[in-house]
Design a protein around this motif. Structure first.
Motif, PDB file in Angstrom:
ATOM      1  N   ILE A 119       0.818  -1.211   0.000  1.00  0.00           N
ATOM      2  CA  ILE A 119       0.000   0.000   0.000  1.00  0.00           C
ATOM      3  C   ILE A 119       0.853   1.263   0.000  1.00  0.00           C
ATOM      4  O   ILE A 119       0.628   2.178  -0.815  1.00  0.00           O
ATOM      5  N   LEU A 120       1.798   1.350   0.923  1.00  0.00           N
ATOM      6  CA  LEU A 120       2.621   2.553   1.070  1.00  0.00           C
ATOM      7  C   LEU A 120       4.078   2.248   0.753  1.00  0.00           C
ATOM      8  O   LEU A 120       4.603   1.186   1.112  1.00  0.00           O
ATOM      9  N   HIS A 121       4.720   3.211   0.087  1.00  0.00           N
ATOM     10  CA  HIS A 121       6.115   3.039  -0.317  1.00  0.00           C
ATOM     11  C   HIS A 121       6.916   4.280   0.085  1.00  0.00           C
ATOM     12  O   HIS A 121       6.722   5.363  -0.481  1.00  0.00           O
ATOM     13  N   ASP A 122       7.765   4.120   1.091  1.00  0.00           N
ATOM     14  CA  ASP A 122       8.719   5.166   1.467  1.00  0.00           C
ATOM     15  C   ASP A 122       8.037   6.522   1.651  1.00  0.00           C
ATOM     16  O   ASP A 122       8.452   7.537   1.083  1.00  0.00           O
ATOM     17  N   VAL A 123       6.972   6.553   2.451  1.00  0.00           N
ATOM     18  CA  VAL A 123       6.209   7.785   2.676  1.00  0.00           C
ATOM     19  C   VAL A 123       6.873   8.587   3.794  1.00  0.00           C
ATOM     20  O   VAL A 123       7.060   8.095   4.901  1.00  0.00           O
ATOM     21  N   SER A 124       7.210   9.847   3.488  1.00  0.00           N
ATOM     22  CA  SER A 124       7.836  10.723   4.484  1.00  0.00           C
ATOM     23  C   SER A 124       7.201  12.104   4.431  1.00  0.00           C
ATOM     24  O   SER A 124       7.050  12.679   3.344  1.00  0.00           O
ATOM     25  N   PHE A 125       6.785  12.600   5.576  1.00  0.00           N
ATOM     26  CA  PHE A 125       6.320  13.983   5.694  1.00  0.00           C
ATOM     27  C   PHE A 125       6.257  14.340   7.173  1.00  0.00           C
ATOM     28  O   PHE A 125       6.324  13.477   8.053  1.00  0.00           O
ATOM     29  N   THR A 126       6.104  15.626   7.447  1.00  0.00           N
ATOM     30  CA  THR A 126       6.087  16.105   8.824  1.00  0.00           C
ATOM     31  C   THR A 126       4.878  17.002   9.053  1.00  0.00           C
ATOM     32  O   THR A 126       4.532  17.824   8.197  1.00  0.00           O
ATOM     33  N   VAL A 127       4.236  16.809  10.193  1.00  0.00           N
ATOM     34  CA  VAL A 127       3.153  17.685  10.627  1.00  0.00           C
ATOM     35  C   VAL A 127       3.703  18.499  11.799  1.00  0.00           C
ATOM     36  O   VAL A 127       3.808  17.994  12.914  1.00  0.00           O
ATOM     37  N   PRO A 128       4.084  19.754  11.581  1.00  0.00           N
ATOM     38  CA  PRO A 128       4.658  20.562  12.658  1.00  0.00           C
ATOM     39  C   PRO A 128       3.645  20.799  13.779  1.00  0.00           C
ATOM     40  O   PRO A 128       2.432  20.730  13.554  1.00  0.00           O
ATOM     41  N   PRO A 129       4.109  21.071  14.977  1.00  0.00           N
ATOM     42  CA  PRO A 129       3.195  21.320  16.103  1.00  0.00           C
ATOM     43  C   PRO A 129       2.235  22.459  15.799  1.00  0.00           C
ATOM     44  O   PRO A 129       2.635  23.524  15.318  1.00  0.00           O
ATOM     45  N   GLY A 130       0.950  22.229  16.054  1.00  0.00           N
ATOM     46  CA  GLY A 130      -0.062  23.258  15.867  1.00  0.00           C
ATOM     47  C   GLY A 130      -0.440  23.512  14.426  1.00  0.00           C
ATOM     48  O   GLY A 130      -1.252  24.406  14.153  1.00  0.00           O
TER      49      GLY A 130
END
Length: 601
Positions: free
Chosen positions: A369-380
């Motif tokens: 399903i997922l392949h090398d998924v990278s991301f960031t959700v910063p605080p707030g």
């Protein structure tokens, strides 16, 4: 070969399950000791009754003085009645004392199974059959009741009583009485064991057929509206009738096998009793025994075969009960795939930063399903995840909640790997408004309070206000006390969605996930809910999974997934200017709404 393996597994699981019951008996040691004392008293009274009866008959048979004839048998008869009453009284006291042990064991085991089911991973529950599972647990609990109440205090005492009676016969009378009794006991027990083992397969078939029919019935009733939509009542009835036909056939085989078992047992008992009575009558005629001895032998034979017959019933029902609890205890053998690490600490949320770091996942080797998924959700910050159906958006939510283990990569919250913290603390820190909201069959008010069960009434009312439920609730005759029906079927999709939002708002977690949270709402309701969400999520980390792009234009960052990979990320305006996948999806949705896509400045 398959059948043999099945039978072997059945036997092993059943006896292992039997062993696992013993710890539950030890919670009330004092009660068990008292119950054992009552059992001993009942057995002593039981063995003593034939001797009193012998003396009564012998005395009546003798020519004696009128006073002795009147007084002595009266005393013996009173003693006989008293001993018989003590036998019944001690047996009732034993069952009463042990009743609490049985009930507590049923409670403990039922709770253990219930907790274990909630501890199992999502994959197990996606493949379960609710109706069959419910019947397995119900039959298993009833089987435990029988095993604890009858087997523990009947099989061993019955064998002990048989041994005592054989010893008495051997000591006081000629050896043939003991030989007849011992032979009958051995033949009876051997036949009962062999026949019961043979018919256990039919018990198991009947249970399986019953579970299948129950599963079909529950599944059909849960999907009542779908059945009506496609006018498939006759199809469902036919399918259910086929399941019932299999149950009927299995029950018929079960009943016929029970007839063979009971008939054989009755033959053994009748033959032994007849042989003993013929021998005793011969000894009376030869004046080697008195008439009282004849009555004593008859009483002992009847007394020994009554518990022996009960022993056959107990063993037969014990095997049936073991078949019943087999699947329930088998549930405890299912190990959850998602476990807390040993000594895992609770999650500590400070800002609420969420990081997906090279995440890879599949529901199986052939379904990545997922392949090398990278991301960031910063605080707030508010981060949206969009993409076409099947891109893996909702899977990210399941992984964030640790419903599954990752195949590769890490998910971090405030720098803490979520696989290294407790699941309980992780899920307490995250609130979710799911795409498909399922409610409990209770009131709207209590469904909302479920978000935080210790919340006060005023807090629940505030959540109702923030989720714009006041108008809807005000139109209901019972207001917030209105029951929503099973799985919330009395409410529309949009109404259920608002209840789910209110429930999450009440929880007030530091991280909020919206999985298509407004998919069931009309445009006006959607706008009001979006405003409430924006207000309540201000300053909180929020992750929005959306198919309708118009609901996420205000997101700080939009992550675009395509076939399980991150293909674009940026703000709404930046992605439109990029002219890639997001811009194409936006254009398609705007045309579907009859509007022209106008890029934001």
């Amino acid at each position: 070969m398959r059948s043999q393996n099945t039978d072997i597994a059945f036997s092993e699981v059943s006896w292992d399950s039997l062993k696992s019951l013993w710890p539950y008996l030890l919670e009330f040691k004092g009660r068990i000791v008292l119950a054992l004392l009552c059992l001993v008293g009942a057995k002593l009274a039981s063995v003593g009754m034939p001797f009193i009866l012998k003396h009564v008959v012998d005395h009546l048979d003798q020519e004696a003085a009128i006073g002795a004839v009147v007084l002595l048998p009266l005393g013996l008869l009173v003693a006989y009645g008293l001993v018989r009453f003590c036998n019944v009284l001690f047996a009732e006291l034993r069952d009463t004392l042990f009743g609490r042990v049985t009930e507590r064991a049923m409670r403990r085991i039922g709770l253990k199974v219930f907790r274990h089911l909630h501890a199992l991973d999502l994959d197990f529950h996606l493949n379960r059959r609710t109706g069959g599972l419910s019947r397995d647990i119900e039959r298993g609990t009833n089987g435990i009741s029988f095993l604890l109440r009858f087997m523990v205090f009947n099989i061993v005492p019955t064998l002990l009583e048989i041994s005592l009676v054989i010893g008495v016969l051997l000591w006081n009378y000629q050896v043939w009485f003991a030989v007849i009794t011992a032979t009958a006991v051995v033949v009876y027990i051997s036949y009962s064991v062999v026949a019961t083992e043979w018919r256990t397969q039919f018990v198991r078939l009947a249970n399986t057929a019953e579970s299948e029919s129950s599963t079909r019935a529950v599944d059909s009733l849960l999907n009542y509206e779908t059945v009506k939509y496609f006018t498939n009542e006759a199809h469902e009835a036919g399918h259910y009738d086929r399941e019932l036909a299999q149950w009927e056939s299995a029950r018929r085989k079960n009943r016929l096998s029970l007839f063979a078992l009971n008939g054989g047992q009755a033959l053994v008992i009748s033959a032994a009793l007849t042989a003993a009575m013929v021998l005793a009558a011969s000894d009376v005629l030869a004046e080697r025994m008195t008439l009282g001895d004849f009555v004593l032998i008859n009483a002992f034979m009847m007394q020994i075969f009554m518990p022996l017959n009960f022993l056959g019933f107990v063993y037969r029902e014990m095997k049936g009960s073991l078949a019943n609890i087999e699947k329930m205890f088998g549930l405890l053998e299912h190990e959850p795939r998602v476990r807390d690490c040993e000594g895992a600490p609770p999650l500590r949320v400070n800002g609420g930063e969420v990081v997906f770091e090279a995440v890879g996942f599949g529901y199986g080797p052939d379904r990545r399903i997922l392949h090398d998924v990278s991301f960031t959700v910063p605080p707030g910050h508010k981060v949206a995840i969009v993409g076409s159906s099947g891109a893996g958006k909702s899977t990210l939510l399941k992984l964030l909640f640790r419903f599954y283990n990752l195949d590769s990569g890490r998910i971090l919250i405030d720098g803490q790997d979520i696989s290294r913290v407790t699941q309980d603390s992780l899920r307490k820190a995250i609130g979710v408004v799911p795409q498909d909201t399922v409610l409990f069959n209770t009131s709207i008010f209590e469904n909302i309070r479920y978000g935080r069960i210790d919340a006060g009434d005023d807090e629940v009312r505030e959540a109702i206000r923030l989720s714009h439920l006041e108008g809807f609730i005000g139109q209901l005759p019972q207001g917030a006390d209105t029951r929503v029906g099973e799985r919330g079927l009395k409410l529309s999709g949009g109404e259920k969605q608002r209840v789910a939002i209110a429930r999450t708002l009440l929880k007030r977690p530091p991280i909020i996930v919206f999985d298509e949270a407004t998919s069931s709402l009309d445009s006006q309701s959607e706008q009001s809910i979006l405003e409430a969400i924006a207000e309540i999520a201000r300053g909180q980390t929020s992750l929005v999974i959306a198919h309708r792009l118009s609901t996420v234009v205000d997101a700080d960052t939009i992550i675009v997934l395509d076939q399980g990979r991150v293909v674009e990320q940026g703000s709404h305006a930046a992605l439109l200017q990029l002219g890639g996948t997001y811009a194409r999806l936006w254009d398609i949705q705007q045309r579907e709404r009859g509007a022209v896509a106008v890029p934001l400045p």
